[in-house]
Write an enzyme that holds these catalytic residues in place. Structure first.
Site, short mmCIF file in Angstrom:
data_model
loop_
_atom_site.label_atom_id
_atom_site.label_comp_id
_atom_site.label_asym_id
_atom_site.label_seq_id
_atom_site.Cartn_x
_atom_site.Cartn_y
_atom_site.Cartn_z
N GLY A 32 1.14 -2.75 -38.16
CA GLY A 32 0.62 -2.73 -36.61
C GLY A 32 0.67 -1.72 -35.78
O GLY A 32 0.13 -0.32 -36.52
N SER A 33 0.87 -1.62 -34.54
CA SER A 33 0.61 -0.31 -33.84
C SER A 33 1.62 0.86 -33.76
O SER A 33 2.65 0.47 -34.21
CB SER A 33 0.74 -1.00 -32.32
N THR A 34 1.17 1.78 -33.69
CA THR A 34 2.07 3.14 -33.57
C THR A 34 3.25 2.87 -32.60
O THR A 34 4.14 3.31 -32.91
CB THR A 34 1.21 4.29 -33.37
N CYS A 87 -7.47 -0.90 -38.67
CA CYS A 87 -7.02 0.33 -38.40
C CYS A 87 -7.46 1.44 -38.73
O CYS A 87 -7.38 2.84 -38.29
CB CYS A 87 -5.31 0.18 -38.86
N GLU A 124 2.55 1.18 -41.87
CA GLU A 124 1.08 1.34 -41.64
C GLU A 124 0.72 1.21 -40.32
O GLU A 124 0.62 0.04 -39.99
CB GLU A 124 0.42 0.56 -42.84
N GLU A 177 -6.97 4.77 -29.91
CA GLU A 177 -7.23 3.73 -30.68
C GLU A 177 -7.86 2.50 -30.05
O GLU A 177 -6.95 1.80 -29.48
CB GLU A 177 -6.32 3.36 -31.78
N GLY A 227 5.67 0.68 -34.18
CA GLY A 227 6.37 1.37 -35.41
C GLY A 227 7.27 2.44 -34.86
O GLY A 227 8.46 2.70 -35.28
N LYS A 235 6.88 -12.39 -41.45
CA LYS A 235 6.40 -12.90 -40.31
C LYS A 235 5.01 -12.45 -40.01
O LYS A 235 4.61 -11.33 -39.89
CB LYS A 235 7.20 -12.28 -39.15
#
Length: 794
Positions: A244-246, A300, A266, A397, A249, A192
């Site tokens: 992607g974003s924490t 990132c 990641e 971030e 995640g 995706k």
């Protein structure tokens, strides 16, 4: 008459627009409406579509299909059907197709680069000169791994069907990072792309057809978070790879807890860019430009925290501001531009809000005087000064062209500031002293450290983070392992059924203030310690006879053990040779008391041959002592003029829930490898048969193991595992007592701090089998790879 210097100062780059003719023709060929790519065929545009826009001017490029749950089901089914045939094709067969994909990426590189710039907003210089060559490099490199798989990964197999979800900042490059190793290992894929930037993934689907990728091997489904959620929750997915974003995640970690899905994440970063006073300041400024304003800072691993030594701070910031004044911001398709457009207005709003918060906190904000285009999403290069270490812009971030600067005085302070973040993705160190740089690099808690360079990547060199930047690696040998399963995992037995928790829990003094307490205590900081709650539990033998009382540890005991482990940094800093000596010494002292330990095991478990377990434990200690100074890293030679050193580093503080079966051997088989590579351990021994571990206290005391390197807390596996998984200062939790729900709970709770986990998942393990309980497959869980990039001649 003007001087040459005046002429040069007044010179400017003329416009150098890149043609969009070919990209627009491709979009028009599809009538600017795209379906999904499933089982090697295109669907029509779906009932629900959404627009993908050009960030530079806000204009619509195409309508994209929103994939439904049924679409994801069909994609997973196609991948499942195709996977056996893809494996049967063999390494050479897969290598030929990967090679063909690499060649086609090169052949159509200009089309891909322009389409990426149109869809993402980054400059054509970046897509043309960085993203496309590196994407092709990944397919070339992994074609080689496919060819060598039968000998280099003989003990591994493909995971199966892989779900992959990528962000919008590097759409095609992230695709290559994910798809190339997965295909090389023999997996099939449901991929995706980000909803903001799907176009190059759809173009890639076309070259899959041209390259002869078999039907069902690569499936591409587009959509928003609903599509990603359907992939994450699909029971037919064997492994998930997410970038992607924490925040997302964490959601994925919780959603996959207890499912048995392999997972690599990641995630975000807040990377330090450290400049020492002896650095080449002009080169460091150019490195900083590449680090924070590359791709508009939407990276990132962007060097978003500038740490500059106090003695050169004023001079360095003056040079930096002068360089910022000369950055060219404008049409991303103009080859003379340095900074492009942000991907979407929502990103602009987020960045603006964070910079405004810095101003409200009293920070100084510097932005060069530049005219921003009227249309699209644009934000100028920004420097924030005067922020405290706890300020929002120093910890959050930002994911935009915003740099936060602060100073330090000593290398020690630089490392402390660098590590003052929940993230741990990347770092840069600038110094003309290679000795200083190589001293600092291992101290920074990050998966990648660049010395006197920035944002270097290569398919041969792993990339990934520590802490809340996620776990797993992209690229290199370690990246291949993310898409493989050790064959020994298929031979694991079902979890044994062992009754625990029925013994009576009592106050340790039985209510008599004059009683002598003979309870086996806890082992914390190299000393025996009474449990905080002053409760103990009776341990009965196989025949029901009373054997001993053991302390019933609680949350505070775990807290004390974790504190002791953190203080034992000397164990991690000790040489591998010294750690090996200690493990050999433990084995020697255990051997001297072998009869005593065998008798204890026999009394607890009723084993007919307890001597076998003791001898196997001694052998296993020898095995891990042998590995201590042999689990070396690698030196890669990427295309850059230099080397990349891949270091196997300890994870940190590891909590270990040990099995009930083979209580001594299981304990040794988990604790010893963690210690061998420099971790500090908080171990919870077998809940049913803990006395083998408590009997080890004297062995440890006489074997030169430093206090705090190994801490042992007896008690309820469920309660103590819960505490370890929730503890923010624990870096990893291993649970191997065979409780399926307990393992799932560890994975769920670990999501808050995104610590690594290794659980039995409701199955057992043959602790006597070296393939299941010893070797590199175990060391993989006990270490994390740090790649240090060291250029030559700069």
């Amino acid at each position: 008459m003007p001087t040459i210097q005046e002429i040069l100062q007044n010179m400017d780059y003329g416009p150098a627009p890149e043609s969009t003719k070919e990209a627009n023709a491709w979009l028009d060929q599809h009538e600017r409406r795209f379906g999904l790519f499933i089982d090697n065929a295109w669907t029509g545009a779906g009932a629900e579509t959404f627009a993908t826009n050009n960030p530079a001017n806000g204009k619509e490029l195409a309508q994209i299909t929103q994939a439904t749950t049924d679409d994801v089901n069909r994609a997973v089914d196609a991948a499942r059907r195709a996977q056996p045939g893809w494996v049967a094709l063999g390494g050479h067969g897969r290598a030929k197709i990967l090679y063909a994909l690499a060649r086609l990426l090169q052949k159509h590189s200009r089309l891909f680069a322009v389409l990426e710039t149109l869809d993402n907003g980054k400059t054509i210089r970046e897509t043309r000169d960085a993203d496309l060559p590196l994407a092709a490099r990944h397919f070339y490199h992994h074609a080689g791994w496919a060819q060598l798989q039968s000998e280099e990964f003989a003990d591994y197999r493909a995971v199966g069907v892989v779900g992959q979800i990528v962000p919008w900042n590097f759409p095609l490059l992230m695709l290559a990072w994910k798809i190339a190793p997965a295909l090389a290992a023999g997996n099939t894929i449901v991929f995706k792309p980000a909803e903001f930037t799907p176009l190059t993934a759809l173009l890639f689907a076309e070259i899959c057809q041209q390259a002869g990728v078999p039907a069902g091997v690569v499936n591409i489904v587009t959509g928003d978070g609903r599509t990603g959620e359907a992939i994450v929750n699909h029971p037919g997915i064997d492994k998930l790879a997410f970038t992607g974003s924490t925040e997302v995640g964490r959601i994925i970690r919780k959603a996959t807890a207890g499912t048995g899905k392999k997972l690599s994440l990641e995630l975000g970063g807040k990377s330090p860019f450290i400049v020492f006073e002896d650095a080449d300041l002009d080169a460091a400024v150019e490195g900083l430009v590449d680090s924070i304003w590359f791709n508009q800072g939407q990276v990132c691993c962007a060097g978003s925290r500038l740490l500059v030594q106090e003695s050169v701070e004023e001079r360095f910031l003056a040079k930096l501001k002068a360089r910022m004044d000369n950055l060219r911001l404008g049409s991303p398709l103009d080859k003379s531009m340095d900074v492009g457009a942000l991907v979407d207005p929502v990103q602009h709003q987020r960045i603006t809000g964070l910079v405004q918060s810095a101003l409200a906190e009293g920070c100084t904000v510097y932005q060069p005087a530049c005219e921003l285009p009227a249309d699209g999403s644009w934000y100028p290069p920004t420097l924030i000064m005067g922020a405290s270490t706890s300020a929002g812009v120093a910890q959050t971030e930002i994911f935009g062209p915003v740099l936060v600067a602060m100073s330090f005085r000593t290398p020690v302070e630089a490392v402390q500031l660098a590590n003052n973040t929940v993230y741990g993705l990347a770092a840069c160190v600038w110094s003309e002293s290679i000795s200083l740089a190589l001293d600092v690099a291992p101290q920074i808690k990050a998966g990648v450290v660049w010395i006197n360079t920035a944002n270097q990547f290569d398919a041969a060199c792993g990339f990934g983070g520590y802490k809340e930047s996620g776990y797993g690696r992209e690229g290199g040998r370690e990246g291949m392992l993310e898409y493989m399963t050790h064959l020994s995992e298929d031979a694991r037995p079902a979890a044994p059924v062992i009754e625990t928790g029925k013994a009576r829990i009592k106050a340790s003094d039985e209510g008599n203030p004059f009683a002598i307490d003979r309870t086996a205590k806890l082992y914390i900081g190299g000393k025996q310690a009474r449990p905080d709650g002053a409760y103990s539990r009776a341990i009965n033998g196989a025949g029901g006879q009373f054997l001993a009382d053991v302390g019933e540890g609680n949350r505070k005991d775990i807290r004390n053990a974790v504190e002791a482990a953190h203080k034992a940094t000397g164990w991690s800093k000790a040489s591998a040779h010294n750690r090996a000596q200690v493990l050999y010494y433990i084995a020697e002292n255990l051997a001297a008391r072998a009869d005593e330990f065998a008798a204890r095991i026999g009394a607890m478990t009723g084993a007919k041959n307890p001597e076998r377990e003791v001898q196997a434990s001694i052998d296993r200690l020898f095995t891990w002592a042998a590995w201590a100074d042999k689990y070396d890293g690698l030196a890669h030679q990427p295309p850059m003029h230099g080397i990349t050193v891949a270091l196997n580093e300890p994870v940190g503080v590891v909590g270990i829930i040990c099995p009930n079966e083979a209580p001594l051997l299981g304990f040794i088989s988990l604790v010893a490898p963690a210690l061998a590579v420099g971790n500090r351990v908080v171990a919870v021994p077998s809940e049913a048969y803990p006395l083998s571990a408590t009997d080890l206290y004297q062995v440890l005391d006489t074997s030169d193991l430093p206090g705090g390197a190994l801490n042992i807390v007896t008690g309820s596996a469920d309660e103590l595992a819960r505490t370890l998984a929730s503890h923010y200062d624990v870096d990893a939790v291993w649970r191997h007592d065979g409780k399926a729900e307990g393992c799932a709970e560890v994975e769920r709770l670990s999501a808050e701090s995104l610590k690594r986990t290794w659980t039995s998942g409701g199955k057992g393990r043959d602790w006597y089998d070296n393939k299941q309980a010893a070797g590199r497959a175990v060391l993989y869980h006990a270490t994390q790879v740090k790649n240090v990039w060291i250029p030559y001649g700069v």
